[in-house]
Motif scaffolding. Structure first.
Motif, PDB file in Angstrom:
ATOM      1  N   LEU A 165       0.810  -1.205   0.000  1.00 45.07           N
ATOM      2  CA  LEU A 165       0.000   0.000   0.000  1.00 45.07           C
ATOM      3  C   LEU A 165       0.852   1.267   0.000  1.00 45.07           C
ATOM      4  O   LEU A 165       0.508   2.253  -0.647  1.00 45.07           O
ATOM      5  N   ALA A 166       1.936   1.256   0.774  1.00 44.44           N
ATOM      6  CA  ALA A 166       2.764   2.459   0.895  1.00 44.44           C
ATOM      7  C   ALA A 166       4.056   2.112   1.607  1.00 44.44           C
ATOM      8  O   ALA A 166       4.162   1.066   2.261  1.00 44.44           O
ATOM      9  N   SER A 167       5.041   3.029   1.509  1.00 44.68           N
ATOM     10  CA  SER A 167       6.305   2.848   2.215  1.00 44.68           C
ATOM     11  C   SER A 167       6.870   4.198   2.609  1.00 44.68           C
ATOM     12  O   SER A 167       6.511   5.237   2.036  1.00 44.68           O
ATOM     13  N   ALA A 168       7.756   4.185   3.620  1.00 41.12           N
ATOM     14  CA  ALA A 168       8.415   5.410   4.078  1.00 41.12           C
ATOM     15  C   ALA A 168       9.781   5.050   4.628  1.00 41.12           C
ATOM     16  O   ALA A 168       9.946   4.017   5.293  1.00 41.12           O
ATOM     17  N   GLN A 169      10.754   5.889   4.385  1.00 47.12           N
ATOM     18  CA  GLN A 169      12.122   5.629   4.816  1.00 47.12           C
ATOM     19  C   GLN A 169      12.431   6.311   6.152  1.00 47.12           C
ATOM     20  O   GLN A 169      11.712   7.181   6.624  1.00 47.12           O
ATOM     21  N   GLY A 170      13.522   5.863   6.768  1.00 47.99           N
ATOM     22  CA  GLY A 170      14.019   6.506   7.966  1.00 47.99           C
ATOM     23  C   GLY A 170      13.352   6.090   9.252  1.00 47.99           C
ATOM     24  O   GLY A 170      13.374   6.853  10.231  1.00 47.99           O
ATOM     25  N   LEU A 171      12.773   4.879   9.292  1.00 48.99           N
ATOM     26  CA  LEU A 171      12.079   4.386  10.478  1.00 48.99           C
ATOM     27  C   LEU A 171      12.593   2.995  10.830  1.00 48.99           C
ATOM     28  O   LEU A 171      12.957   2.221   9.950  1.00 48.99           O
ATOM     29  N   THR A 172      12.594   2.658  12.118  1.00 55.56           N
ATOM     30  CA  THR A 172      13.101   1.352  12.526  1.00 55.56           C
ATOM     31  C   THR A 172      12.410   0.873  13.800  1.00 55.56           C
ATOM     32  O   THR A 172      11.829   1.667  14.553  1.00 55.56           O
ATOM     33  N   ASP A 173      12.464  -0.440  14.023  1.00 56.16           N
ATOM     34  CA  ASP A 173      11.840  -1.031  15.217  1.00 56.16           C
ATOM     35  C   ASP A 173      12.680  -2.159  15.820  1.00 56.16           C
ATOM     36  O   ASP A 173      12.199  -2.925  16.643  1.00 56.16           O
ATOM     37  N   HIS A 174      13.954  -2.259  15.399  1.00 52.45           N
ATOM     38  CA  HIS A 174      14.802  -3.328  15.935  1.00 52.45           C
ATOM     39  C   HIS A 174      16.259  -2.919  15.845  1.00 52.45           C
ATOM     40  O   HIS A 174      16.682  -2.288  14.869  1.00 52.45           O
ATOM     41  N   ARG A 175      17.025  -3.293  16.907  1.00 51.91           N
ATOM     42  CA  ARG A 175      18.465  -3.092  16.913  1.00 51.91           C
ATOM     43  C   ARG A 175      19.156  -4.450  16.929  1.00 51.91           C
ATOM     44  O   ARG A 175      18.667  -5.395  17.553  1.00 51.91           O
ATOM     45  N   ILE A 176      20.293  -4.548  16.262  1.00 52.30           N
ATOM     46  CA  ILE A 176      20.992  -5.816  16.122  1.00 52.30           C
ATOM     47  C   ILE A 176      21.232  -6.448  17.485  1.00 52.30           C
ATOM     48  O   ILE A 176      21.740  -5.799  18.404  1.00 52.30           O
ATOM     49  N   GLY A 177      20.866  -7.723  17.607  1.00 56.53           N
ATOM     50  CA  GLY A 177      21.080  -8.477  18.822  1.00 56.53           C
ATOM     51  C   GLY A 177      19.924  -8.465  19.797  1.00 56.53           C
ATOM     52  O   GLY A 177      19.872  -9.301  20.703  1.00 56.53           O
TER      53      GLY A 177
END
Length: 234
Positions: A165-177
């Motif tokens: 449907l849509a996308s947007a850059q510059g967002l996150t919900d997880h950090r490595i590990g």
């Protein structure tokens, strides 16, 4: 720990309101065949186990791919009123995809899936399941490559396929590990949004789907408590 609990609590209502079909889901034994280790000590799996509304148990084992995931999620994704299972399924050569499994006459089958990201060691982190576009059917949000590309994408089922449907850059919900996924979906005053961090984990962001595009609002400085407050409309 607070974020882990929030993510698990976010899943519980989905299972409780699935309305039939699959009502419980879990992964089977650990496998060590795809050493990506993006989720800390959580190993990949190859078996998906479910229980339906009649307490009948089913399982499915992937011959080649793996479930590179924290936990399966239950929701009605195709609008038939029955629970489906949403998982992160990874091809060891092509990276992760978002897959939906459902129950049919022959047991578990793959209902639909997004394309694999395209190369090994590329992952996606589910960000929430809700009716983001207001059409009465569940959609699913995830962050593609939350450590690199940081692209939030929202998909829905149309004519038996997952359609973006849509996308947007510059967002996150997880950090490595980390062995949990941060944020999730919320409904505040009738508005459905995805709660994530921004790309450098300095801000809490609420993103909604408006007229076919994603619009983000900065909710303030990031902290574990601020993220928890945002999820509960604080």
């Amino acid at each position: 720990m607070i974020i882990r609990l929030l993510f698990l609590l976010m899943l519980l209502p989905l299972a409780a309101t699935a309305g039939g079909g699959i009502v419980e889901a879990e992964y089977g034994a650990d496998f060590n065949v795809y050493p990506h280790r993006i989720m800390g000590s959580i190993l990949e799996k190859q078996e998906l186990r479910v229980v339906d509304a009649d307490d009948v148990k089913y399982s499915l084992t992937l011959p080649d791919n793996v479930f590179e995931d924290i936990a399966p999620r239950i929701a009605d994704m195709d609008g038939d009123g029955l629970g489906d299972v949403i998982v992160v399924e990874t091809d060891v050569n092509l990276g992760a995809s978002l897959a939906i499994y459902s129950l049919g006459p022959d047991g578990l089958f793959k209902l639909a899936a997004t394309p694999h990201i395209g190369q090994p060691a590329r992952w996606l982190a589910p960000a929430g399941i809700a009716d983001f576009d207001g059409d009465g059917q569940n959609d699913i949000a995830y962050v593609e490559t939350p450590h690199l590309g940081k692209v939030l994408r929202i998909w829905t089922m149309q004519n038996g396929e997952l359609v973006e449907l849509a996308s947007a850059q510059g967002l996150t919900d997880h950090r490595i590990g980390e062995e949990f996924i941060s944020g999730g979906a919320r409904v505040c005053d009738g508005v459905v949004e995805v709660i994530t961090a921004n790309g450098d984990w300095s801000r809490v962001i609420a993103t909604r789907l408006v007229d076919g595009a994603l619009e983000s609002t900065d909710l303030g400085q990031f902290s574990t408590q601020a993220l928890a407050d945002a999820l509960y409309c604080g």
